[in-house]
Design a protein around this motif. Structure first.
Motif, PDB file in Angstrom:
ATOM      1  N   LEU A 139       0.838  -1.324  -0.163  1.00 27.92           N
ATOM      2  CA  LEU A 139       0.098   0.021   0.026  1.00 27.92           C
ATOM      3  C   LEU A 139       0.821   1.273   0.058  1.00 27.92           C
ATOM      4  N   MET A 140       1.839   1.227   0.635  1.00 25.32           N
ATOM      5  CA  MET A 140       2.883   2.201   0.754  1.00 25.32           C
ATOM      6  C   MET A 140       3.564   2.434  -0.508  1.00 25.32           C
ATOM      7  N   ILE A 141       3.929   1.595  -1.358  1.00 25.00           N
ATOM      8  CA  ILE A 141       4.191   1.845  -2.657  1.00 25.00           C
ATOM      9  C   ILE A 141       3.345   2.479  -3.575  1.00 25.00           C
ATOM     10  N   ARG A 142       2.093   1.679  -3.526  1.00 22.04           N
ATOM     11  CA  ARG A 142       1.104   2.323  -4.394  1.00 22.04           C
ATOM     12  C   ARG A 142       0.611   3.584  -3.933  1.00 22.04           C
ATOM     13  N   SER A 143       0.591   4.038  -2.667  1.00 17.72           N
ATOM     14  CA  SER A 143       0.264   5.286  -2.357  1.00 17.72           C
ATOM     15  C   SER A 143       1.327   6.314  -2.819  1.00 17.72           C
ATOM     16  N   ARG A 197      12.271  -2.983   5.279  1.00 16.94           N
ATOM     17  CA  ARG A 197      13.372  -2.210   4.440  1.00 16.94           C
ATOM     18  C   ARG A 197      12.479  -1.838   3.173  1.00 16.94           C
ATOM     19  N   ILE A 198      11.830  -2.560   2.740  1.00 18.94           N
ATOM     20  CA  ILE A 198      10.724  -2.075   1.702  1.00 18.94           C
ATOM     21  C   ILE A 198       9.906  -0.939   1.825  1.00 18.94           C
ATOM     22  N   ALA A 199       9.352  -0.989   3.040  1.00 13.86           N
ATOM     23  CA  ALA A 199       8.430   0.182   3.824  1.00 13.86           C
ATOM     24  C   ALA A 199       9.285   1.451   3.562  1.00 13.86           C
ATOM     25  N   ASP A 200      10.616   1.035   4.164  1.00 10.69           N
ATOM     26  CA  ASP A 200      11.435   2.550   4.465  1.00 10.69           C
ATOM     27  C   ASP A 200      11.893   3.092   2.905  1.00 10.69           C
ATOM     28  N   HIS A 201      12.067   2.143   1.846  1.00  9.96           N
ATOM     29  CA  HIS A 201      12.269   2.800   0.662  1.00  9.96           C
ATOM     30  C   HIS A 201      11.086   3.465  -0.250  1.00  9.96           C
ATOM     31  N   ALA A 202       9.883   2.946   0.273  1.00 10.42           N
ATOM     32  CA  ALA A 202       8.709   3.691   0.013  1.00 10.42           C
ATOM     33  C   ALA A 202       8.714   4.902   0.445  1.00 10.42           C
ATOM     34  N   VAL A 203       9.075   5.093   1.618  1.00  9.15           N
ATOM     35  CA  VAL A 203       9.057   6.563   2.439  1.00  9.15           C
ATOM     36  C   VAL A 203       9.988   7.494   1.718  1.00  9.15           C
ATOM     37  N   ASN A 204      11.203   6.858   1.191  1.00  8.72           N
ATOM     38  CA  ASN A 204      12.245   7.590   0.457  1.00  8.72           C
ATOM     39  C   ASN A 204      11.617   8.184  -0.908  1.00  8.72           C
ATOM     40  N   VAL A 205      10.858   7.325  -1.512  1.00  2.47           N
ATOM     41  CA  VAL A 205      10.072   7.676  -2.628  1.00  2.47           C
ATOM     42  C   VAL A 205       9.103   8.840  -2.312  1.00  2.47           C
ATOM     43  N   ALA A 206       8.326   8.584  -1.412  1.00  3.74           N
ATOM     44  CA  ALA A 206       7.246   9.620  -1.140  1.00  3.74           C
ATOM     45  C   ALA A 206       8.023  11.194  -0.832  1.00  3.74           C
ATOM     46  N   GLU A 211       6.990  18.674  -5.686  1.00  2.13           N
ATOM     47  CA  GLU A 211       6.173  19.663  -5.873  1.00  2.13           C
ATOM     48  C   GLU A 211       6.416  20.939  -5.025  1.00  2.13           C
ATOM     49  N   THR A 212       7.248  20.728  -3.911  1.00  2.00           N
ATOM     50  CA  THR A 212       7.632  21.925  -3.069  1.00  2.00           C
ATOM     51  C   THR A 212       9.036  22.604  -3.204  1.00  2.00           C
ATOM     52  N   GLY A 213       9.899  21.776  -3.885  1.00  2.00           N
ATOM     53  CA  GLY A 213      11.310  22.291  -4.034  1.00  2.00           C
ATOM     54  C   GLY A 213      12.032  22.037  -2.773  1.00  2.00           C
ATOM     55  N   VAL A 214      11.600  21.469  -1.651  1.00  2.00           N
ATOM     56  CA  VAL A 214      12.021  21.501  -0.480  1.00  2.00           C
ATOM     57  C   VAL A 214      12.272  19.851  -0.204  1.00  2.00           C
ATOM     58  N   LEU A 215      13.593  19.225   0.107  1.00  2.00           N
ATOM     59  CA  LEU A 215      13.677  17.836   0.538  1.00  2.00           C
ATOM     60  C   LEU A 215      13.802  17.863   2.082  1.00  2.00           C
ATOM     61  N   LYS A 216      12.925  17.206   2.655  1.00  2.00           N
ATOM     62  CA  LYS A 216      12.667  16.990   3.907  1.00  2.00           C
ATOM     63  C   LYS A 216      11.958  15.757   4.374  1.00  2.00           C
ATOM     64  N   GLN A 217      12.153  15.385   5.636  1.00  2.00           N
ATOM     65  CA  GLN A 217      11.509  14.197   6.281  1.00  2.00           C
ATOM     66  C   GLN A 217      10.085  14.550   6.386  1.00  2.00           C
ATOM     67  N   LEU A 218       9.162  13.656   6.012  1.00  2.00           N
ATOM     68  CA  LEU A 218       7.713  13.996   6.054  1.00  2.00           C
ATOM     69  C   LEU A 218       7.317  13.875   7.305  1.00  2.00           C
ATOM     70  N   GLU A 219       6.384  14.819   7.687  1.00  4.04           N
ATOM     71  CA  GLU A 219       5.773  15.063   8.986  1.00  4.04           C
ATOM     72  C   GLU A 219       4.279  14.610   8.866  1.00  4.04           C
ATOM     73  N   TYR A 220       3.728  13.977   9.889  1.00  9.98           N
ATOM     74  CA  TYR A 220       2.370  13.790  10.004  1.00  9.98           C
ATOM     75  C   TYR A 220       1.856  13.944  11.275  1.00  9.98           C
ATOM     76  N   THR A 221       0.475  14.048  11.374  1.00  9.03           N
ATOM     77  CA  THR A 221      -0.070  14.148  12.738  1.00  9.03           C
ATOM     78  C   THR A 221      -1.127  13.102  12.913  1.00  9.03           C
ATOM     79  N   VAL A 222      -0.870  12.519  14.173  1.00  6.79           N
ATOM     80  CA  VAL A 222      -1.737  11.358  14.519  1.00  6.79           C
ATOM     81  C   VAL A 222      -2.849  11.935  15.341  1.00  6.79           C
ATOM     82  N   ALA A 223      -4.120  11.578  14.741  1.00  9.58           N
ATOM     83  CA  ALA A 223      -5.485  12.113  15.194  1.00  9.58           C
ATOM     84  C   ALA A 223      -5.595  11.682  16.924  1.00  9.58           C
ATOM     85  N   GLU A 224      -6.266  12.093  17.486  1.00  9.74           N
ATOM     86  CA  GLU A 224      -6.573  12.268  18.893  1.00  9.74           C
ATOM     87  C   GLU A 224      -7.526  10.869  19.193  1.00  9.74           C
ATOM     88  N   GLU A 225      -7.270   9.916  20.097  1.00 11.32           N
ATOM     89  CA  GLU A 225      -8.538   9.118  20.154  1.00 11.32           C
ATOM     90  C   GLU A 225      -9.638   9.626  20.759  1.00 11.32           C
TER      91      GLU A 225
END
Length: 225
Positions: A131-135, A195-204, A211-225
Protein backbone atom coordinates in the motif's frame (compact mmCIF):
# COMPACT_ATOMS: atom_id res chain seq x y z
CA UNK A 1 10.62 27.27 -29.32
CA UNK A 2 7.03 26.07 -28.85
CA UNK A 3 7.74 22.86 -30.79
CA UNK A 4 10.89 22.30 -28.70
CA UNK A 5 8.92 22.66 -25.47
CA UNK A 6 6.18 20.40 -26.77
CA UNK A 7 8.76 17.72 -27.58
CA UNK A 8 10.34 18.12 -24.13
CA UNK A 9 6.94 17.75 -22.46
CA UNK A 10 6.34 14.57 -24.44
CA UNK A 11 9.70 13.23 -23.25
CA UNK A 12 8.87 14.09 -19.64
CA UNK A 13 5.50 12.35 -19.90
CA UNK A 14 7.25 9.31 -21.35
CA UNK A 15 9.71 9.36 -18.46
CA UNK A 16 6.87 9.57 -15.95
CA UNK A 17 5.21 6.60 -17.60
CA UNK A 18 8.40 4.56 -17.39
CA UNK A 19 8.74 5.37 -13.70
CA UNK A 20 5.13 4.43 -12.94
CA UNK A 21 5.61 1.16 -14.83
CA UNK A 22 8.69 0.34 -12.74
CA UNK A 23 6.81 1.21 -9.55
CA UNK A 24 4.00 -1.15 -10.52
CA UNK A 25 6.52 -3.86 -11.34
CA UNK A 26 8.23 -3.44 -7.97
CA UNK A 27 4.89 -3.70 -6.17
CA UNK A 28 4.10 -6.84 -8.17
CA UNK A 29 7.41 -8.43 -7.19
CA UNK A 30 6.73 -7.77 -3.50
CA UNK A 31 3.30 -9.41 -3.74
CA UNK A 32 4.53 -12.42 -5.70
CA UNK A 33 7.54 -13.02 -3.47
CA UNK A 34 5.42 -13.26 -0.33
CA UNK A 35 2.79 -15.39 -2.09
CA UNK A 36 5.54 -17.76 -3.23
CA UNK A 37 6.88 -17.93 0.32
CA UNK A 38 3.50 -18.62 1.92
CA UNK A 39 2.49 -21.17 -0.71
CA UNK A 40 5.90 -22.87 -0.38
CA UNK A 41 6.05 -22.78 -4.17
CA UNK A 42 9.57 -23.39 -5.40
CA UNK A 43 8.73 -22.58 -9.01
CA UNK A 44 7.13 -19.27 -8.04
CA UNK A 45 10.14 -18.35 -5.90
CA UNK A 46 12.45 -18.96 -8.85
CA UNK A 47 10.19 -16.91 -11.14
CA UNK A 48 10.45 -13.95 -8.78
CA UNK A 49 14.23 -14.29 -8.74
CA UNK A 50 14.24 -14.30 -12.56
CA UNK A 51 12.06 -11.15 -12.65
CA UNK A 52 14.96 -9.13 -11.26
CA UNK A 53 16.64 -9.01 -14.68
CA UNK A 54 13.74 -6.95 -16.06
CA UNK A 55 13.83 -4.67 -13.02
CA UNK A 56 17.54 -4.04 -13.58
CA UNK A 57 16.90 -3.27 -17.24
CA UNK A 58 14.15 -0.82 -16.32
CA UNK A 59 16.55 0.90 -13.96
CA UNK A 60 19.17 1.31 -16.68
CA UNK A 61 16.67 2.43 -19.34
CA UNK A 62 15.15 5.11 -17.12
CA UNK A 63 18.56 6.37 -15.98
CA UNK A 64 19.68 6.68 -19.60
CA UNK A 65 16.48 8.55 -20.44
CA UNK A 66 17.18 11.00 -17.59
CA UNK A 67 20.75 11.57 -18.77
CA UNK A 68 19.53 12.14 -22.32
CA UNK A 69 17.09 14.81 -21.17
CA UNK A 70 19.77 16.52 -19.10
CA UNK A 71 22.25 16.44 -21.98
CA UNK A 72 19.97 17.53 -24.80
CA UNK A 73 17.69 19.96 -22.95
CA UNK A 74 18.14 22.70 -20.39
CA UNK A 75 15.46 21.84 -17.83
CA UNK A 76 14.69 24.48 -15.25
CA UNK A 77 13.14 24.49 -11.78
CA UNK A 78 10.34 21.90 -11.52
CA UNK A 79 11.43 19.97 -14.61
CA UNK A 80 14.95 19.65 -13.23
CA UNK A 81 13.56 18.52 -9.85
CA UNK A 82 11.45 15.91 -11.61
CA UNK A 83 14.36 14.45 -13.57
CA UNK A 84 16.59 14.45 -10.51
CA UNK A 85 13.85 12.81 -8.47
CA UNK A 86 13.39 10.05 -11.04
CA UNK A 87 17.10 9.20 -10.87
CA UNK A 88 16.79 8.84 -7.09
CA UNK A 89 13.48 6.98 -7.08
CA UNK A 90 14.64 4.26 -9.46
CA UNK A 91 17.41 3.44 -6.99
CA UNK A 92 14.82 2.83 -4.26
CA UNK A 93 12.66 0.82 -6.64
CA UNK A 94 15.63 -1.30 -7.67
CA UNK A 95 16.32 -2.02 -4.00
CA UNK A 96 12.65 -2.95 -3.46
CA UNK A 97 12.96 -5.44 -6.31
CA UNK A 98 16.21 -6.77 -4.83
CA UNK A 99 14.52 -7.30 -1.46
CA UNK A 100 11.68 -9.14 -3.21
CA UNK A 101 14.31 -11.48 -4.65
CA UNK A 102 15.79 -11.83 -1.15
CA UNK A 103 12.36 -12.85 0.15
CA UNK A 104 11.98 -15.42 -2.63
CA UNK A 105 15.40 -16.88 -1.79
CA UNK A 106 14.37 -17.27 1.84
CA UNK A 107 11.16 -18.84 0.57
CA UNK A 108 13.24 -21.57 -1.04
CA UNK A 109 14.84 -22.26 2.34
CA UNK A 110 11.51 -22.24 4.18
CA UNK A 111 9.44 -24.37 1.83
CA UNK A 112 9.91 -27.45 4.02
CA UNK A 113 9.09 -25.57 7.24
CA UNK A 114 5.37 -24.66 7.12
CA UNK A 115 5.16 -24.44 10.91
CA UNK A 116 7.83 -21.76 11.01
CA UNK A 117 6.22 -19.75 8.20
CA UNK A 118 2.98 -19.72 10.18
CA UNK A 119 4.57 -18.25 13.32
CA UNK A 120 3.46 -14.79 12.18
CA UNK A 121 1.08 -13.39 9.56
CA UNK A 122 3.56 -12.07 7.03
CA UNK A 123 0.72 -10.82 4.82
CA UNK A 124 -0.04 -8.02 7.29
CA UNK A 125 3.40 -6.48 6.86
CA UNK A 126 3.42 -7.23 3.12
CA UNK A 127 0.05 -5.49 2.66
CA UNK A 128 1.25 -2.33 4.40
CA UNK A 129 4.43 -2.24 2.32
CA UNK A 130 2.46 -2.75 -0.90
CA UNK A 131 0.00 0.00 0.00
CA UNK A 132 2.88 2.35 0.74
CA UNK A 133 4.40 1.74 -2.70
CA UNK A 134 1.02 2.17 -4.41
CA UNK A 135 0.30 5.37 -2.49
CA UNK A 136 3.68 6.85 -3.49
CA UNK A 137 2.83 6.61 -7.15
CA UNK A 138 -0.74 7.74 -6.65
CA UNK A 139 0.78 10.82 -4.99
CA UNK A 140 3.14 11.19 -7.95
CA UNK A 141 0.28 11.08 -10.48
CA UNK A 142 -2.05 13.32 -8.45
CA UNK A 143 0.65 15.75 -7.20
CA UNK A 144 -0.66 15.03 -3.69
CA UNK A 145 1.34 16.10 -0.64
CA UNK A 146 -1.24 14.63 1.78
CA UNK A 147 -0.73 11.20 0.22
CA UNK A 148 3.03 11.55 0.67
CA UNK A 149 2.42 12.27 4.35
CA UNK A 150 0.13 9.23 4.60
CA UNK A 151 3.01 7.05 3.37
CA UNK A 152 5.16 8.38 6.20
CA UNK A 153 2.39 7.64 8.69
CA UNK A 154 2.02 4.10 7.35
CA UNK A 155 5.70 3.51 8.00
CA UNK A 156 4.95 3.72 11.72
CA UNK A 157 2.51 0.83 11.24
CA UNK A 158 5.11 -1.13 9.29
CA UNK A 159 7.74 -0.57 11.99
CA UNK A 160 5.32 -1.60 14.73
CA UNK A 161 4.32 -4.78 12.90
CA UNK A 162 7.94 -5.63 12.20
CA UNK A 163 9.01 -5.24 15.82
CA UNK A 164 6.05 -7.22 17.13
CA UNK A 165 6.55 -10.07 14.65
CA UNK A 166 10.31 -10.13 15.18
CA UNK A 167 9.85 -10.41 18.93
CA UNK A 168 7.32 -13.21 18.49
CA UNK A 169 9.72 -15.19 16.30
CA UNK A 170 12.62 -14.61 18.70
CA UNK A 171 10.49 -15.85 21.57
CA UNK A 172 9.56 -18.98 19.59
CA UNK A 173 13.27 -19.58 18.87
CA UNK A 174 14.07 -19.40 22.59
CA UNK A 175 11.38 -21.97 23.36
CA UNK A 176 12.25 -24.28 20.47
CA UNK A 177 15.96 -23.97 19.63
CA UNK A 178 15.58 -26.64 16.96
CA UNK A 179 13.76 -24.13 14.70
CA UNK A 180 16.54 -21.56 14.93
CA UNK A 181 17.82 -21.93 11.35
CA UNK A 182 14.48 -21.66 9.50
CA UNK A 183 13.25 -19.06 11.99
CA UNK A 184 16.26 -16.92 11.14
CA UNK A 185 15.15 -17.05 7.48
CA UNK A 186 11.73 -15.82 8.56
CA UNK A 187 13.34 -12.97 10.50
CA UNK A 188 15.14 -11.95 7.32
CA UNK A 189 11.86 -11.93 5.41
CA UNK A 190 10.38 -9.56 7.98
CA UNK A 191 13.47 -7.36 7.81
CA UNK A 192 13.31 -7.17 4.01
CA UNK A 193 9.64 -6.11 4.16
CA UNK A 194 10.45 -3.44 6.73
CA UNK A 195 13.21 -2.13 4.47
CA UNK A 196 10.84 -2.12 1.50
CA UNK A 197 8.57 0.14 3.55
CA UNK A 198 11.55 2.41 4.27
CA UNK A 199 12.30 2.69 0.56
CA UNK A 200 8.67 3.65 -0.06
CA UNK A 201 9.11 6.51 2.41
CA UNK A 202 12.18 7.64 0.47
CA UNK A 203 10.09 7.70 -2.71
CA UNK A 204 7.34 9.70 -1.01
CA UNK A 205 9.87 12.27 0.20
CA UNK A 206 11.19 12.66 -3.33
CA UNK A 207 7.67 13.05 -4.73
CA UNK A 208 7.05 15.79 -2.17
CA UNK A 209 10.30 17.44 -3.29
CA UNK A 210 9.01 17.68 -6.86
CA UNK A 211 5.96 19.56 -5.62
CA UNK A 212 7.60 21.84 -3.05
CA UNK A 213 11.24 22.20 -4.02
CA UNK A 214 12.15 21.34 -0.42
CA UNK A 215 13.67 17.97 0.48
CA UNK A 216 12.91 17.03 4.07
CA UNK A 217 11.60 14.20 6.19
CA UNK A 218 7.84 14.03 5.99
CA UNK A 219 5.79 14.89 9.02
CA UNK A 220 2.34 13.68 9.87
CA UNK A 221 -0.24 14.27 12.58
CA UNK A 222 -1.64 11.45 14.69
CA UNK A 223 -5.33 11.95 15.30
CA UNK A 224 -6.45 12.06 18.93
CA UNK A 225 -8.47 9.10 20.11
Amino acid sequence: MINTRHHFDDELNSLKGELIEMGSYAEQMVALSVDALLNRDEGACRRVIAMDDKADQMDITIEMHCLKLLALQQPMARDLRLIGTVTKVITDLERICDHSVDIAKQGLKLRNHPGVIELVDVTKLRDVAELMIRSCFQAFVEHSLPLCEEVSAMDETADSLYKSMRNHVLQAMSIKPEITTPAYSLLLVLLYLERIADHAVNVAERVAFVETGVLKQLEYTVAEE
